[in-house]
Design an enzyme around this catalytic site. Structure first.
Site, PDB file in Angstrom:
ATOM      1  CG  ASP A  10      69.033 -24.586  20.474  1.00 50.14           C
ATOM      2  OD1 ASP A  10      67.976 -24.462  19.834  1.00 50.14           O
ATOM      3  OD2 ASP A  10      69.772 -25.577  20.370  1.00 50.14           O
TER       4      ASP A  10
ATOM      5  CD  GLU B 256      66.598 -30.769  19.050  1.00 46.85           C
ATOM      6  OE1 GLU B 256      66.858 -30.396  20.198  1.00 46.85           O
ATOM      7  OE2 GLU B 256      65.893 -30.105  18.270  1.00 46.85           O
TER       8      GLU B 256
HETATM    9  C1  BGC Z   1      67.917 -27.223  18.148  1.00 46.36           C
HETATM   10  C2  BGC Z   1      68.606 -26.316  17.182  1.00 46.36           C
HETATM   11  C3  BGC Z   1      67.615 -25.763  16.211  1.00 46.36           C
HETATM   12  C4  BGC Z   1      66.493 -25.078  16.953  1.00 46.36           C
HETATM   13  C5  BGC Z   1      65.441 -24.515  16.054  1.00 46.36           C
HETATM   14  C6  BGC Z   1      66.725 -26.585  18.762  1.00 46.36           C
HETATM   15  O1  BGC Z   1      66.027 -27.482  19.551  1.00 46.36           O
HETATM   16  O2  BGC Z   1      68.819 -27.600  19.169  1.00 46.36           O
HETATM   17  O3  BGC Z   1      69.630 -27.017  16.525  1.00 46.36           O
HETATM   18  O4  BGC Z   1      68.251 -24.873  15.346  1.00 46.36           O
HETATM   19  O5  BGC Z   1      65.887 -25.995  17.820  1.00 46.36           O
HETATM   20  O6  BGC Z   1      64.686 -25.504  15.478  1.00 46.36           O
HETATM   21  C1  BGC Z   2      60.799 -27.658  17.677  1.00 47.00           C
HETATM   22  C2  BGC Z   2      62.200 -27.882  17.272  1.00 47.00           C
HETATM   23  C3  BGC Z   2      63.045 -27.706  18.450  1.00 47.00           C
HETATM   24  C4  BGC Z   2      62.586 -28.558  19.619  1.00 47.00           C
HETATM   25  C5  BGC Z   2      63.375 -28.279  20.850  1.00 47.00           C
HETATM   26  C6  BGC Z   2      60.440 -28.547  18.833  1.00 47.00           C
HETATM   27  O1  BGC Z   2      59.167 -28.275  19.247  1.00 47.00           O
HETATM   28  O2  BGC Z   2      59.967 -27.905  16.604  1.00 47.00           O
HETATM   29  O3  BGC Z   2      62.569 -26.998  16.270  1.00 47.00           O
HETATM   30  O4  BGC Z   2      64.320 -28.051  18.087  1.00 47.00           O
HETATM   31  O5  BGC Z   2      61.256 -28.352  19.910  1.00 47.00           O
HETATM   32  O6  BGC Z   2      63.193 -29.196  21.847  1.00 47.00           O
END
Ligand code: BGC
Ligand code: BGC
Length: 847
Positions: A324, A524
């Site tokens: 991730d 998130e």
């Molecule tokens: C998320 C994932 C996601 C990834 C890419 C991460 O922060 O936990 O679920 O696929 O970002 O965007």
């Molecule tokens: C991204 C997301 C990712 C996240 C993780 C963002 O900057 O756009 O895709 O899941 O950071 O914390």
């Protein structure tokens, strides 16, 4: 050779047994007499000797640099096709906030052109290297939801309520088609989390709190996305590879804290949190994503016993494991740019979004030094290449030349939207229908009120056009209907009328009101809550319902949310109450169920059933079906239909929450500091005063504060620096804040301010974390460019502050502004927010 055949499983089991004898692997070595809780799964793809030979031949020609490149995935916001050409990276992704040209509303054609450019760079051997097609991953988590015009399905929590796995298969197929049309061949879905504490900001990404429901869905979604193994459609040009995520225990963290720790016995871990994996593996899922969280204190990105022994060994997963977003950087002893431990634990590809270059270099060095063995490197590369070959990528040509590449008419195609609309209808859960107020006659005057009534962004939730799903407008959704629009079309067709009034005002009294309200979009950790109270400190929706009722108007409440919340007062106040979750683009699916046909008969009955238990109080966070002492307000599986008695006895209105109800992430608002914060005025020598009332001043008139108005009376503070010496205004937190996750993502420290008198000299914004641990970024250049006298939101990326030396794991002074010159600024709000919520952004000083 592959370890994915039955023979492989045997070998894996033997290896495990040996490891167990050496006492190496406590996690996977059950004590004598204890059954191994990890299920054995049959990987559905037979070993393909010709394929393995092709991989062997290709690998024989690859340099160690090229092999390491395959292990690295960079984000399109942080790398160019040129970088891919040079470093021969295996994969790219588009994170939630990453778009062609930095535009969240970039056109499908721009997305496709970007995909072509990266693909062509990966196939270009003019500067040396092997032609190995890059794979492009994106969060198509409720449809191809980053792209304007795509069909937006309900988020998973709503799909959970449909209890319809076949529908999930159809949704997977459509998502795959729309994703392919825009050039990607990989989605980071499905999420098979089994959320246990509804305060978790990702609850809505889970189908259910019940492992059985998640398990029933996992295979259908994987097969929808990838096609069914053994049929010609499997991984053809109309399908994409899936990513079951997040392995493992993401839904079980303490207090529902995103990226936290899941403290749990192994048997429970497997029974609850691993439930979706065996069916997904048996369906041939090509990738699995490691989770940010830890299990019993050990971060999953470094968890060899689970990533390698359990997932690839015991469960026979024959795809590759992707990380991730900088998740490897959280492993003990690692940073975002250096983490051999994650590869050694079994990660095959790191999502080194913005850290890809450093990660590539240190991984290469680790291979050369032997810290990562040649065998481990080769295994990871082989797994990745296998997926690329299975997808037929080497022969596929560029994304725009493939089966449905560039067929933009697929985005939001009528037959796709019809499926999404069906999903909306089936996801709605009816909780109250007093006096049989529903279904409504369409031939009457219907008032549609509430801030969710006509807001497609709000009904679509997070992971929509951008990470948080915020800041969108109606024109960003050409193929969608708001809830109001759906009601209006049907009322009109039947000779009735729908009137939109977000604030519920009207000139001619309506026959009935539909009030649509609920949570604003989040994703998130930004959505983590302290309690299950709906909108702490703001009861405007309740007042709206009550006002309409007081006028003698029957009220149907439609609640948009990413989880069950405590809304007893709203349920009591309304005649009918519908949990509508986050329905997506097809708001009209709600009218299909709420309104009768013109002839008075029912169009569609309610069939949705709760896949999450509804809480009795705002502190009943983790009351899940099957647990001892289970006592929810509405149990798992509940949901009325029109044949049911819809009366509901008055619910208790004591939320159970006492004390701190502050919204997390808001440090200053409405003229007041956030929970656990103090506003301080300090001189350059650190001496200062806490502001308990306004006006207030420090050292005569060195720095003064007064109350001013922004949106309401005295809801902001004006600070005036005299220029007689250095002084700062600061928010001091009583307990140190851990903002590591926010600093890893694109989170900003947002200040809503107005420049009343520009700084006469240098000014700065800073954060502090005890002695010798502060970081500041220059503010004067930004302030100088702002229109004087106008309110603006100024954002400072938290990662800039981390780069500038702040220990973001323990900030006790999360915001302060200072200058030695003279300046006057007014501040109405300080909070954490998303990139797109800033109107002006302070640039990171060069690291
Ligand atoms: C998320 C994932 C996601 C990834 C890419 C991460 O922060 O936990 O679920 O696929 O970002 O965007
Ligand atoms: C991204 C997301 C990712 C996240 C993780 C963002 O900057 O756009 O895709 O899941 O950071 O914390």
């Amino acid at each position: 050779m592959s370890t994915n055949t039955r023979g492989g499983a045997l070998i894996a089991a033997l290896v495990l047994a040996l490891a167990a004898c050496r006492g190496e692997d406590k996690a996977l070595a059950p004590a004598a007499g204890e059954a191994n809780p990890w299920p054995q799964v049959a990987w559905p793809l037979a070993e393909d000797a010709a394929l393995e030979q092709r991989i062997t031949d290709l690998m024989a020609t690859m340099t160690v640099e090229e092999k390491v490149g395959q292990l690295v995935q960079g984000d399109i916001a942080s790398l160019t096709p040129e970088d891919v050409r040079k470093y021969r990276l295996g994969s790219i992704l588009a994170g939630g906030n990453s778009d062609p040209g930095g535009r969240y509303d970039a056109s499908p054609a721009q997305w496709l052109a970007l995909a072509d450019a990266f693909y062509e760079a990966s196939m270009d051997t003019s500067q040396g290297g092997k032609a190995i097609p890059v794979i492009f991953g994106i969060d198509a988590v409720h449809g191809q939801s980053n792209i304007v015009g795509a069909t937006l399905f309900p988020h998973n929590i709503g799909l959970g309520a449909t209890r319809n796995p076949e529908l999930l298969r159809r949704i997977g197929q459509i998502t795959a088609l729309e994703t392919r049309a825009t050039g990607m061949e990989w989605t980071f879905a499905p999420t098979v989390a089994v959320p246990q504490d509804d305060r978790w900001g990702r609850t809505y990404e889970g189908y259910s709190e019940s492992p059985e429901v998640v398990a029933r869905y996992a295979a259908a979604m994987v097969e929808g996305l990838q096609g069914k193994v053994g049929t010609p459609e499997f991984l053809d040009g109309r399908h994409v590879i899936a990513s079951v995520k997040h392995f493992l225990g993401d839904g079980g963290t303490t207090n529902g804290k995103d990226q936290g720790d899941t403290g749990i016995g192994e048997a429970e871990l497997v029974r609850l949190h691993a439930a979706g994996y065996p069916p997904a593996i048996a369906a041939g899922a090509q990738t699995a994503m490691a989770s940010f969280n830890s299990v019993n204190g050990q971060k999953m990105h470094g968890h060899k016993a689970y990533l390698t022994d359990a997932l690839k060994g015991r469960m026979n997963f024959g795809g590759f494991v992707v990380g991730d977003w900088n998740g490897h950087g959280q492993v003990q002893g690692c940073t975002n740019t250096d983490c051999p431990a994650t590869i050694n634990a079994g990660l095959d590809m790191a999502m080194a979004s913005d850290s890809w270059k450093g990660f590539y270099e240190t991984t290469l060095a680790a291979v050369k030094a032997g810290t990562i063995s040649q065998a481990r490197l080769d295994d990871a590369v082989r797994r990745i290449l296998r997926v690329k070959f299975r997808l037929g990528l080497f022969e596929a040509g560029k994304p725009s030349a493939r089966a449905v590449g560039g067929q933009f008419a697929l985005l939001g195609a009528p037959e796709h939207r019809a499926v999404a609309r069906q999903a909306v209808r089936q996801s709605l859960v009816l909780l109250k229908n007093a006096g049989g107020v529903l279904p409504l006659q369409p031939r009457q005057r219907i008032l549609v009120a509430g801030d969710g009534a006509n807001d497609v962004g709000k009904q679509a939730g997070g992971w929509t056009l951008n990470w948080q799903g915020t800041g969108t407008t109606r024109k960003d959704f050409p193929n969608a209907d708001s809830i109001y629009e759906g009601i209006a079309q049907q009322a009109k067709a039947a000779g009735g009328e729908a009137i939109l009034a977000v604030d519920g005002t009207y000139t001619q009294k309506p026959d009935v009101a539909v009030v649509v309200f609920g949570e604003n979009p989040y994703a998130e950790f930004q959505g983590d809550l302290q309690t299950l109270l709906y909108k702490p400190g703001d009861d405007s929706d309740l007042q709206l319902i009550k006002r309409l009722k007081a006028d003698g108007i029957p009220v149907v409440a439609v609640f948009l949310s990413g989880r069950p919340l405590w809304v007893n007062r709203e349920i009591n106040a309304a005649d009918a109450f519908v949990a509508a979750w986050l329905p997506g683009s097809e708001g009209a699916g709600i009218a299909d169920v709420l309104l009768r046909k013109a002839d008075g008969s029912v169009q569609y009955d309610f069939t949705g059933k709760l896949s999450f238990s509804w809480p009795r109080t705002a502190t009943q966070y983790a009351n899940n079906v099957g647990q001892p002492g289970y006592d929810p307000l509405f149990p798992f599986g509940h949901g009325l239909s029109y044949a049911d008695q819809g009366e509901l006895a008055v619910l208790p209105e004591d939320s159970g929450v006492t004390g701190d109800e502050g919204a997390p992430g808001v440090f200053f608002a409405r003229g007041d500091t956030g929970a656990g914060m103090t506003l301080r005025l300090e001189a350059g020598d650190g001496q200062g005063v806490s502001v308990t009332q306004v006006p207030h001043a420090l050292n005569g008139d060195l720095l003064r504060v007064a109350g001013v108005d922004h949106l309401a009376q005295e809801d902001a503070r004006r600070f005036t620096w005299s220029g007689k010496g250095e002084a700062v205004v600061a928010l001091q937190s009583h307990t140190a804040l851990d903002l590591q996750r926010e600093s890893n993502g694109d989170v900003m420290l947002l200040t809503t301010l107005r420049v009343d008198a520009a700084p006469s000299g240098e000014a700065w914004l800073s954060v502090g974390c005890g002695t010798g641990c502060a970081a500041r970024v220059p503010l004067a250049p930004t302030l100088a460019q702002l229109p004087a006298g106008q309110w603006t939101r100024v954002g400072v990326p938290l990662k800039c502050l981390a780069q500038a030396g702040a220990d973001v794991a323990r900030l006790d002074r999360p915001w302060s502004i200072g200058t030695a010159g003279s300046m006057t600024i007014s501040v109405s709000r300080v909070m954490l927010g998303a990139l797109n919520e800033a109107e002006a952004t302070v640039a990171c000083p060069d690291a």
